[in-house]
Design an enzyme around this catalytic site. Structure first.
Site, short mmCIF file in Angstrom:
data_model
loop_
_atom_site.label_atom_id
_atom_site.label_comp_id
_atom_site.label_asym_id
_atom_site.label_seq_id
_atom_site.Cartn_x
_atom_site.Cartn_y
_atom_site.Cartn_z
CG ASP A 11 -3.05 0.20 -6.93
OD1 ASP A 11 -3.79 -0.32 -7.78
OD2 ASP A 11 -3.00 -0.17 -5.74
CG LEU A 12 -9.00 2.78 -7.23
CD1 LEU A 12 -9.10 4.29 -7.43
CD2 LEU A 12 -10.09 2.07 -8.03
CG ASP A 13 -8.78 -0.98 -4.41
OD1 ASP A 13 -9.52 0.00 -4.58
OD2 ASP A 13 -9.07 -2.13 -4.76
CB THR A 19 -12.32 0.50 -2.63
OG1 THR A 19 -11.18 0.15 -3.40
CG2 THR A 19 -12.79 1.89 -3.03
CE LYS A 47 -3.69 -4.57 1.46
NZ LYS A 47 -2.81 -3.73 2.29
CB VAL A 49 -4.34 -10.75 -7.42
CG1 VAL A 49 -2.93 -10.87 -6.89
CG2 VAL A 49 -5.33 -11.07 -6.32
NE ARG A 51 -14.69 -8.56 -10.45
CZ ARG A 51 -15.45 -7.92 -11.34
NH1 ARG A 51 -16.31 -8.59 -12.07
NH2 ARG A 51 -15.32 -6.62 -11.50
CB SER A 54 -9.46 -12.12 -5.74
OG SER A 54 -8.54 -11.07 -5.90
CE LYS A 78 -15.13 -8.73 -4.21
NZ LYS A 78 -14.39 -7.74 -5.01
CB SER A 116 -6.64 0.10 -10.78
OG SER A 116 -7.46 -0.71 -9.97
CB ALA A 117 -6.42 -5.46 -10.89
CB SER A 118 -10.59 -1.83 -9.73
OG SER A 118 -11.97 -1.55 -9.65
CE LYS A 119 -12.66 -7.66 -15.50
NZ LYS A 119 -13.32 -8.89 -15.99
CG ASN A 120 -16.41 -2.22 -10.06
OD1 ASN A 120 -17.43 -2.30 -10.73
ND2 ASN A 120 -15.93 -3.25 -9.38
CE LYS A 147 -1.57 -3.00 -10.62
NZ LYS A 147 -2.05 -2.04 -9.61
CD GLU A 171 0.60 -1.04 -7.11
OE1 GLU A 171 0.39 -1.39 -5.93
OE2 GLU A 171 -0.11 -1.39 -8.06
CG ASP A 172 -1.80 -0.48 -1.82
OD1 ASP A 172 -1.91 -0.85 -3.01
OD2 ASP A 172 -2.59 -0.82 -0.94
#
Length: 215
Positions: A11-13, A19, A47, A49, A51, A54, A78, A116-120, A147, A171-172
């Site tokens: 996972d990323l964050d 981030t 956490k 989930v 965008r 969220s 956002k 990761s769910a992040s698009k960035n 997730k 994972e966190d």
């Protein structure tokens, strides 16, 4: 478990970089624009989930119901603020032990993916100077189910050319642990045991994995 893994999915964050603080600042700013307070406690619900999910949680916190079109605009607003924050990311913000652990895995022939769910995500890996350490990047641009759905980890396994049982997820978030469990991978929780009790092993951070390897 770790000594037999052929693939590692991160996972990323909260695992590779923090981030989450920038997400929180951007969401809090959006909430203020909408006229209500968004706390760090509220932010815990976001956490792991997506965008749009969220945003739905944030609107629920504020007691607001808005049309889909307006929700899309708010999510874009956002994200623009978040990208503004992360565009200043420096390699020093990589969490302790991450570069060393990833490099060690590559030397052992373990394939590495991001899940990761992040698009960035790809942009963040570039900013941190570790994009070249990943064999696959599966992020919010490649999957649609958030997730605890296992889609992101199953996709990562496919991209690595490995079966889920050959891979371990790092994972966190509780939602991420649930997703990894549903995918059938091994799971290392990064964080607090009371939150990540379903993981096979829980450590405070990747630095503990490096210390374990060096013993």
């Amino acid at each position: 478990m770790l000594e037999h893994m052929k693939g590692a999915i991160f996972d990323l964050d909260g695992v590779i970089v923090d981030t989450a603080k920038y997400h929180f600042l951007a969401w809090r700013e959006l909430a203020a624009q909408l006229g209500f307070e968004f706390t760090e406690q509220d932010n815990e619900r976001l956490k792991g989930v997506s965008r749009m999910e969220s945003l739905r949680i944030l609107l629920e916190v504020g007691g607001l119901e808005l049309p889909e079109e307006q929700q899309q605009k708010l999510a874009e607003s956002k994200n623009a603020k978040y990208v503004e924050y992360i565009s200043k990311l420096e390699q020093s913000e990589l969490l302790p032990g991450v570069r060393e652990y990833l490099t060690g895995l590559r030397e052992q022939g373990v394939k590495i993916a991001l899940g990761s769910a992040s698009k960035n995500a790809a942009f963040i890996l570039e900013r941190l100077g570790i994009a070249g350490l990943f064999d696959a990047v599966v992020d919010g641009t490649k999957v649609s189910k958030a997730k605890p759905d296992p889609e992101v980890f199953l996709t990562a396994c496919r991209e690595l050319g490995l079966a889920p049982q050959e891979c371990v997820v790092f994972e966190d978030a509780a939602a991420g642990v649930a997703a990894a469990k549903a995918a059938g991978t091994g799971i290392v929780g990064i964080g607090r045991p009371e939150v990540l009790g379903e993981a096979d092993w829980v450590v405070a951070g990747v630095f503990e994995l490096v210390q374990a390897n060096n013993k």
